[in-house]
Design an enzyme around this catalytic site. Structure first.
Site, PDB file in Angstrom:
ATOM      1  N   GLY A   4     -16.068   1.706 -16.156  1.00 45.82           N
ATOM      2  CA  GLY A   4     -14.862   1.193 -15.766  1.00 45.82           C
ATOM      3  C   GLY A   4     -14.790   0.233 -14.723  1.00 45.82           C
ATOM      4  N   ALA A  54     -12.711   5.313 -21.287  1.00 48.13           N
ATOM      5  CA  ALA A  54     -13.428   6.262 -20.553  1.00 48.13           C
ATOM      6  C   ALA A  54     -12.919   7.664 -20.936  1.00 48.13           C
ATOM      7  CB  ALA A  54     -12.962   5.946 -19.059  1.00 48.13           C
ATOM      8  N   GLN A 105     -15.288   2.954  -6.315  1.00 53.81           N
ATOM      9  CA  GLN A 105     -14.714   1.702  -5.573  1.00 53.81           C
ATOM     10  C   GLN A 105     -13.275   2.094  -5.796  1.00 53.81           C
ATOM     11  OE1 GLN A 105     -16.124  -2.391  -7.504  1.00 53.81           O
ATOM     12  NE2 GLN A 105     -16.514  -0.592  -9.064  1.00 53.81           N
ATOM     13  N   ASN A 106     -12.749   3.173  -6.402  1.00 56.32           N
ATOM     14  CA  ASN A 106     -11.419   3.471  -6.179  1.00 56.32           C
ATOM     15  C   ASN A 106     -10.910   4.340  -5.143  1.00 56.32           C
ATOM     16  OD1 ASN A 106     -11.727   2.552  -8.963  1.00 56.32           O
ATOM     17  ND2 ASN A 106     -11.527   4.677  -9.776  1.00 56.32           N
ATOM     18  N   GLU A 125     -14.483  -2.754 -22.357  1.00 56.42           N
ATOM     19  CA  GLU A 125     -14.878  -4.073 -22.919  1.00 56.42           C
ATOM     20  C   GLU A 125     -16.108  -4.645 -22.258  1.00 56.42           C
ATOM     21  OE1 GLU A 125     -11.466  -6.194 -22.215  1.00 56.42           O
ATOM     22  OE2 GLU A 125     -11.536  -6.165 -19.939  1.00 56.42           O
ATOM     23  N   TYR A 185       0.791  -1.203   0.071  1.00 64.36           N
ATOM     24  CA  TYR A 185       0.143  -0.226  -0.053  1.00 64.36           C
ATOM     25  C   TYR A 185       0.928   1.480  -0.060  1.00 64.36           C
ATOM     26  CZ  TYR A 185      -4.112  -2.653  -0.018  1.00 64.36           C
ATOM     27  OH  TYR A 185      -5.168  -3.567  -0.189  1.00 64.36           O
ATOM     28  N   SER A 189     -15.292  -3.996 -13.486  1.00 64.31           N
ATOM     29  CA  SER A 189     -15.211  -5.308 -14.317  1.00 64.31           C
ATOM     30  C   SER A 189     -16.652  -5.980 -13.582  1.00 64.31           C
ATOM     31  CB  SER A 189     -14.176  -6.123 -13.957  1.00 64.31           C
ATOM     32  OG  SER A 189     -13.803  -6.417 -12.601  1.00 64.31           O
ATOM     33  N   HIS A 205     -14.690   1.975  -0.829  1.00 69.27           N
ATOM     34  CA  HIS A 205     -13.674   1.062  -0.635  1.00 69.27           C
ATOM     35  C   HIS A 205     -12.560   1.772   0.131  1.00 69.27           C
ATOM     36  CE1 HIS A 205     -14.916  -2.071  -3.731  1.00 69.27           C
ATOM     37  NE2 HIS A 205     -15.703  -2.165  -2.821  1.00 69.27           N
ATOM     38  N   ASN A 254     -17.527   1.101 -20.572  1.00 69.96           N
ATOM     39  CA  ASN A 254     -16.495   0.229 -20.077  1.00 69.96           C
ATOM     40  C   ASN A 254     -15.476   0.199 -21.237  1.00 69.96           C
ATOM     41  OD1 ASN A 254     -15.306  -1.036 -17.826  1.00 69.96           O
ATOM     42  ND2 ASN A 254     -15.604  -2.917 -18.494  1.00 69.96           N
TER      43      ASN A 254
HETATM   44  N1  APR Z   1     -11.845   2.931 -19.915  1.00 69.77           N
HETATM   45  C1  APR Z   1     -12.854   2.422 -19.578  1.00 69.77           C
HETATM   46  N2  APR Z   1     -12.642   0.937 -19.083  1.00 69.77           N
HETATM   47  C2  APR Z   1     -11.345   0.315 -18.693  1.00 69.77           C
HETATM   48  C3  APR Z   1     -10.245   1.090 -19.272  1.00 69.77           C
HETATM   49  C4  APR Z   1     -10.238   2.262 -19.958  1.00 69.77           C
HETATM   50  N3  APR Z   1      -9.498   3.068 -20.215  1.00 69.77           N
HETATM   51  N4  APR Z   1      -9.319   0.199 -19.215  1.00 69.77           N
HETATM   52  C5  APR Z   1      -9.861  -0.831 -18.351  1.00 69.77           C
HETATM   53  N5  APR Z   1     -11.109  -0.637 -18.106  1.00 69.77           N
HETATM   54  C6  APR Z   1     -11.929  -1.627 -17.789  1.00 69.77           C
HETATM   55  C7  APR Z   1     -11.884  -3.181 -17.779  1.00 69.77           C
HETATM   56  O1  APR Z   1     -11.994  -3.600 -18.979  1.00 69.77           O
HETATM   57  C8  APR Z   1     -12.255  -3.529 -16.504  1.00 69.77           C
HETATM   58  O2  APR Z   1     -13.599  -4.223 -16.688  1.00 69.77           O
HETATM   59  O3  APR Z   1     -12.203  -1.290 -16.376  1.00 69.77           O
HETATM   60  C9  APR Z   1     -12.340  -2.601 -15.600  1.00 69.77           C
HETATM   61  C10 APR Z   1     -11.581  -2.700 -14.259  1.00 69.77           C
HETATM   62  O4  APR Z   1     -12.004  -3.731 -13.437  1.00 69.77           O
HETATM   63  P1  APR Z   1     -11.037  -4.205 -12.239  1.00 69.77           P
HETATM   64  O5  APR Z   1      -9.566  -4.161 -12.527  1.00 69.77           O
HETATM   65  O6  APR Z   1     -11.606  -5.402 -11.866  1.00 69.77           O
HETATM   66  O7  APR Z   1     -11.458  -2.832 -11.189  1.00 69.77           O
HETATM   67  P2  APR Z   1     -12.736  -2.627 -10.269  1.00 69.77           P
HETATM   68  O8  APR Z   1     -14.038  -3.317 -10.994  1.00 69.77           O
HETATM   69  O9  APR Z   1     -12.805  -1.109  -9.952  1.00 69.77           O
HETATM   70  O10 APR Z   1     -12.374  -3.527  -9.214  1.00 69.77           O
HETATM   71  C11 APR Z   1     -13.397  -3.514  -8.161  1.00 69.77           C
HETATM   72  O11 APR Z   1     -12.146  -4.980  -6.618  1.00 69.77           O
HETATM   73  O12 APR Z   1      -9.841  -5.066  -6.390  1.00 69.77           O
HETATM   74  C12 APR Z   1     -10.786  -4.835  -5.674  1.00 69.77           C
HETATM   75  O13 APR Z   1     -11.537  -3.295  -4.120  1.00 69.77           O
HETATM   76  C13 APR Z   1     -10.777  -3.263  -5.379  1.00 69.77           C
HETATM   77  O14 APR Z   1     -12.012  -1.507  -5.882  1.00 69.77           O
HETATM   78  C14 APR Z   1     -11.719  -2.681  -6.521  1.00 69.77           C
HETATM   79  C15 APR Z   1     -12.657  -3.689  -6.612  1.00 69.77           C
END
Ligand code: APR
Length: 235
Positions: free
Chosen positions: A178, A222, A94-95, A206, A59, A180, A112, A204
């Site tokens: 953005g 994004a 969530q960021n 994808e 961290y 998953s 989070h 998103n």
């Molecule tokens: N623009 C839009 N979407 C994007 C981009 C971009 N430039 N780059 C990546 N992505 C998408 C990916 O395709 C993916 O679907 O953003 C998503 C990111 O997913 P994760 O890495 O799983 O992040 P997130 O969904 O925020 O995770 C949720 O999980 O790890 C824990 O607590 C942590 O807050 C986090 C939570």
């Protein structure tokens, strides 16, 4: 999507994807590994109990890394929408970075937690913290050396769920950007919103695990799709 002229209250959920173009690695990128540890193995209370040095180092590195990153056009577009939107707008992220705040968003709820906060497990006070925690600095309130990152780990309860569900109950539109859709309870918000009769939109890069649940899903980076959508909303 239905009739957009009926939209008054909006809830927006953001995830790591909105900060990706600012150069902040998403948790699940890079094969989900950090120095050969699975990221899930660093982001749990059990990991912290077992190997606090490892977790604090992880961290510290991420806290340092976000501080020279800058918001991108997607963050700025959401700040502009908040400033000009006549109805209610809540940004739930969530960021744990602070790029929404640095781009001008004012009503941001960090479900989070936040990298730039430390939480003292002795006196329970959270305070702004930009430096390392690895060297066990004293809490500025009670002096105990019991500071931990103020981030919600796997198995811990996300923050401010009551406020989030209250906003979802009032929402006419729920937008997910953005993320998953892999981590609950945030991944379930779309279903709550649909059941409550709101329109739902996903932006998103994808298709995500939850794409099929949204009324509309727009794919692209994004920094492009978010300003475009905000332009439509403010037209
Ligand atoms: N623009 C839009 N979407 C994007 C981009 C971009 N430039 N780059 C990546 N992505 C998408 C990916 O395709 C993916 O679907 O953003 C998503 C990111 O997913 P994760 O890495 O799983 O992040 P997130 O969904 O925020 O995770 C949720 O999980 O790890 C824990 O607590 C942590 O807050 C986090 C939570």
């Amino acid at each position: 999507m239905g009739d957009m002229s009926q939209i008054r209250n909006i809830v927006i959920l953001t995830g790591a994807g909105i900060s990706a173009e600012s150069g902040i690695e998403t948790f699940r990128s890079a094969g989900g590994l950090w120095e050969n540890h699975r990221v899930e193995d660093v982001a749990t209370p059990e990991a912290f109990a077992r190997d606090p040095n490892l977790v604090l180092r992880f961290y510290d590195m991420r806290r340092e890394a976000i501080q020279d990153k800058q918001p991108n056009p997607a963050h700025f577009a959401l700040a502009k929408l908040e400033e000009r939107w006549p109805g209610k707008l809540l940004l739930v992220t969530q960021n744990v970075d602070d790029l929404h705040e640095r781009s001008g968003s004012r009503r941001v709820l960090h479900m989070h937690g936040e990298h730039l906060n430390a939480w003292c497990t002795s006196c329970d006070v959270r305070s702004r913290w930009t430096g390392p925690l690895f060297d066990r600095p004293p809490c500025s309130v009670c002096s105990a050396r019991s500071l931990r990152p103020d981030v919600v780990w796997f198995g811990e309860m996300p923050y401010r769920m009551g406020e989030i569900y209250a906003a979802l109950r009032e929402a006419d539109l729920f937008v997910s950007i953005g993320t998953s859709g892999a981590v609950y309870p945030a991944a379930g918000f779309v279903q709550n919103a649909v059941e409550l009769g709101a329109q739902t939109l996903e932006l998103n890069l994808e298709r995500s695990q939850g794409s099929h649940m949204f009324h509309e899903s727009r794919l692209g980076p994004a920094s492009q799709v978010v300003p475009h959508w905000v332009g439509e909303m403010l037209r």
